[in-house]
Scaffold this motif. Structure first.
Motif, mmCIF file in Angstrom:
data_model
loop_
_atom_site.group_PDB
_atom_site.id
_atom_site.type_symbol
_atom_site.label_atom_id
_atom_site.label_comp_id
_atom_site.label_asym_id
_atom_site.label_seq_id
_atom_site.Cartn_x
_atom_site.Cartn_y
_atom_site.Cartn_z
ATOM 1 N N THR A 1 53.728 -30.573 60.985
ATOM 2 C CA THR A 1 53.917 -29.869 62.262
ATOM 3 C C THR A 1 55.118 -30.432 63.004
ATOM 4 O O THR A 1 55.900 -29.683 63.606
ATOM 5 N N LEU A 2 55.270 -31.743 62.963
ATOM 6 C CA LEU A 2 56.403 -32.383 63.617
ATOM 7 C C LEU A 2 57.720 -31.898 63.015
ATOM 8 O O LEU A 2 58.679 -31.588 63.740
ATOM 9 N N ARG A 3 57.753 -31.792 61.712
ATOM 10 C CA ARG A 3 58.958 -31.308 61.043
ATOM 11 C C ARG A 3 59.279 -29.874 61.470
ATOM 12 O O ARG A 3 60.437 -29.511 61.674
ATOM 13 N N ARG A 4 58.225 -29.073 61.649
ATOM 14 C CA ARG A 4 58.429 -27.667 62.022
ATOM 15 C C ARG A 4 58.871 -27.526 63.473
ATOM 16 O O ARG A 4 59.841 -26.820 63.764
ATOM 17 N N VAL A 5 58.181 -28.196 64.409
ATOM 18 C CA VAL A 5 58.492 -27.986 65.826
ATOM 19 C C VAL A 5 59.852 -28.574 66.202
ATOM 20 O O VAL A 5 60.493 -28.098 67.147
ATOM 21 N N LEU A 6 60.313 -29.567 65.444
ATOM 22 C CA LEU A 6 61.628 -30.150 65.712
ATOM 23 C C LEU A 6 62.714 -29.522 64.852
ATOM 24 O O LEU A 6 63.895 -29.869 64.992
ATOM 25 N N ASN A 7 62.294 -28.626 63.959
ATOM 26 C CA ASN A 7 63.256 -27.952 63.081
ATOM 27 C C ASN A 7 64.116 -28.972 62.340
ATOM 28 O O ASN A 7 65.357 -28.887 62.310
ATOM 29 N N LEU A 8 63.459 -29.942 61.714
ATOM 30 C CA LEU A 8 64.164 -31.037 61.051
ATOM 31 C C LEU A 8 64.728 -30.592 59.711
ATOM 32 O O LEU A 8 64.097 -29.828 58.982
ATOM 33 N N ASN B 1 66.002 -33.216 54.457
ATOM 34 C CA ASN B 1 66.261 -34.599 54.038
ATOM 35 C C ASN B 1 66.007 -35.624 55.145
ATOM 36 O O ASN B 1 66.344 -36.802 55.000
ATOM 37 N N THR B 2 65.415 -35.184 56.262
ATOM 38 C CA THR B 2 65.132 -36.112 57.364
ATOM 39 C C THR B 2 64.121 -37.178 56.930
ATOM 40 O O THR B 2 63.089 -36.867 56.350
ATOM 41 N N ILE B 3 64.441 -38.438 57.212
ATOM 42 C CA ILE B 3 63.528 -39.541 56.884
ATOM 43 C C ILE B 3 62.477 -39.665 57.980
ATOM 44 O O ILE B 3 62.802 -39.811 59.154
ATOM 45 N N MET B 4 61.213 -39.590 57.585
ATOM 46 C CA MET B 4 60.098 -39.752 58.511
ATOM 47 C C MET B 4 59.237 -40.909 58.021
ATOM 48 O O MET B 4 58.809 -40.923 56.869
ATOM 49 N N GLU B 5 58.991 -41.856 58.900
ATOM 50 C CA GLU B 5 58.213 -43.042 58.525
ATOM 51 C C GLU B 5 56.900 -43.060 59.284
ATOM 52 O O GLU B 5 56.874 -42.863 60.501
#
Length: 249
Positions: free
Chosen positions: A199-206, A209-213
């Motif tokens: 959901t975070l990836r979607r709402v921020l339109n990332l 290849n964005t690194i999420m930890e």
């Protein structure tokens, strides 16, 4: 509230003369004490939506913190450093706070905004947080304000669809980059943490290849304690950003 920085002013910033000895002034101080007690009591009253306002599912509180880089910070001094801006219960109350607050991109130094459910302090040790963790995203300069707004609007709008798991969100402004994170209660619930990530990836339109930890609060405490105890670096217990930048995460 004419100045955007008014929302960040410390309530006890005024100095009062403690050496007055005449009875008139003592009476005045007594009256002030009673008035302060009354005001403090009123501040503790439950925040509720106003007439015709749109209630949120949960009440939330804005917090602000700022510290000097490189200065060691204990858990106690960290708690004293975070300042509560205010609590809101409706969409309209949120916008009244938010419209007068400085945008993260305009903050300087080591500054943080925290938005947490009412009753949850933005600390790893809080009962609601201690078994949880957070998703962390590092941002290049210039993106923090937009990403922060998108994140908190998604959180207030219950877009994460994980029940009561969400505790709050943080934006950390640093010299070379900014970091946003969203905290949840149960680090061991992999299905929930995966849904929050997606959901975070979607709402921020990332970008793909964005690194999420994902980092548990237990790991954050243990790593920073080891660094403070063993290392030569003057690090803070509550500065994940420093730990990450030095590749200790």
């Amino acid at each position: 509230m004419n100045n955007k920085f008014d929302a960040l002013k410390d309530d006890d910033s005024g100095d009062h003369d403690q050496n007055e000895e005449n009875s008139t002034q003592k009476d005045g101080e007594k009256e002030k004490t009673e008035r302060d007690k009354s005001q403090s009591s009123s501040k503790r009253k439950a925040v509720v939506p106003g007439p015709a306002e749109h209630p949120l599912q949960y009440n939330y509180t804005f917090w602000y913190s700022r510290r000097t880089p490189g200065r060691p910070t204990s858990s106690q001094s960290y708690e004293q450093n975070i300042k509560q801006i205010g609590t809101f219960a409706s969409v309209e109350q949120f916008w009244r706070f938010y419209s007068h607050m400085v945008r993260p991109g305009d903050l300087t130094g080591h500054s943080d905004f925290h938005l947490f459910k009412e009753g949850i302090k933005p600390m790893w040790e809080d009962d609601a947080n201690k078994n949880g963790g957070k998703w962390i995203i590092r941002l290049r300069k210039g993106l923090a304000s937009r990403c922060w707004e998108n994140l908190i609007l998604a959180m207030l709008g219950e877009q994460f669809m994980v029940g009561e798991e969400i505790c709050g969100a943080v934006v950390s402004v640093r010299f070379q980059e900014d970091i946003i994170s969203i905290w949840n209660k149960t680090a061991s619930d992999q299905a929930t943490t995966a849904r929050i990530r997606d959901t975070l990836r979607r709402v921020l339109n990332l970008p793909p290849n964005t690194i999420m930890e994902y980092k548990t609060h237990t790991d954050s405490i243990n790593v920073c304690q080891r660094i403070v105890f063993y290392g030569p670096f003057p690090l803070a217990f509550h500065d994940d950003v420093v730990c990450i930048d030095l590749n200790f995460s």
